[in-house]
Design a protein around this motif. Structure first.
Motif, PDB file in Angstrom:
ATOM      1  N   GLU A   1       4.797   8.956   1.432  1.00 20.09           N
ATOM      2  CA  GLU A   1       5.260   7.570   1.500  1.00 20.09           C
ATOM      3  C   GLU A   1       5.959   7.287   2.826  1.00 20.09           C
ATOM      4  OE1 GLU A   1       7.725   4.249  -1.084  1.00 20.09           O
ATOM      5  OE2 GLU A   1       7.794   6.338  -1.707  1.00 20.09           O
TER       6      GLU A   1
ATOM      7  N   THR B   1       1.201   3.979  -3.134  1.00 23.00           N
ATOM      8  CA  THR B   1       0.971   5.413  -2.923  1.00 23.00           C
ATOM      9  C   THR B   1       2.195   6.208  -3.367  1.00 23.00           C
ATOM     10  OG1 THR B   1      -0.536   4.996  -1.093  1.00 23.00           O
ATOM     11  CG2 THR B   1       0.469   7.175  -1.196  1.00 23.00           C
TER      12      THR B   1
ATOM     13  N   GLN C   1       0.821  -1.217   0.000  1.00 23.76           N
ATOM     14  CA  GLN C   1       0.000   0.000   0.000  1.00 23.76           C
ATOM     15  C   GLN C   1       0.850   1.259   0.000  1.00 23.76           C
ATOM     16  OE1 GLN C   1      -2.526  -0.627   3.363  1.00 23.76           O
ATOM     17  NE2 GLN C   1      -4.044  -1.768   2.190  1.00 23.76           N
TER      18      GLN C   1
END
Length: 98
Positions: free
Chosen positions: A64, A12, A8
């Motif tokens: 991030e 992103t 994930q």
């Protein structure tokens, strides 16, 4: 709460990088166009686009990193709003000055 480390956070980060890279490609095209027009006021959108690209890359790195922490932190509304405003101002400058 578990971290979003892994897929994930990586997705992103990659999305933000793609957006910054697309912005940088537009900056190069604007630079080429400004050179064809012998610079002048055509350089204003180039400078704004370069700043927007850097801003998008910076927001992406920050986002991030925030997602990879032990307890992910939600992004506040200020950075996305500033990034959106930068994109809008850049697009308007292209429409008006180019």
């Amino acid at each position: 709460m578990t971290s979003l480390g892994g897929a994930q956070a990586e997705r992103t980060g990659l999305a933000w990088r793609r957006t910054a890279l697309a912005s940088a490609a537009c900056t190069v095209l604007l630079l080429h166009s400004a050179a064809q027009r012998h610079w002048g006021v055509s350089l204003v959108p180039v400078v704004l686009a370069a700043a927007t690209s850097a801003l998008l890359a910076g927001v992406g790195v920050r986002r991030e990193r925030a997602l990879r922490t032990e307890t992910p932190v939600a992004m506040g509304p200020i950075l996305p709003a500033v990034a959106s405003l930068a994109v809008t101002v850049t697009a308007a400058s292209v429409a008006v000055l180019h």
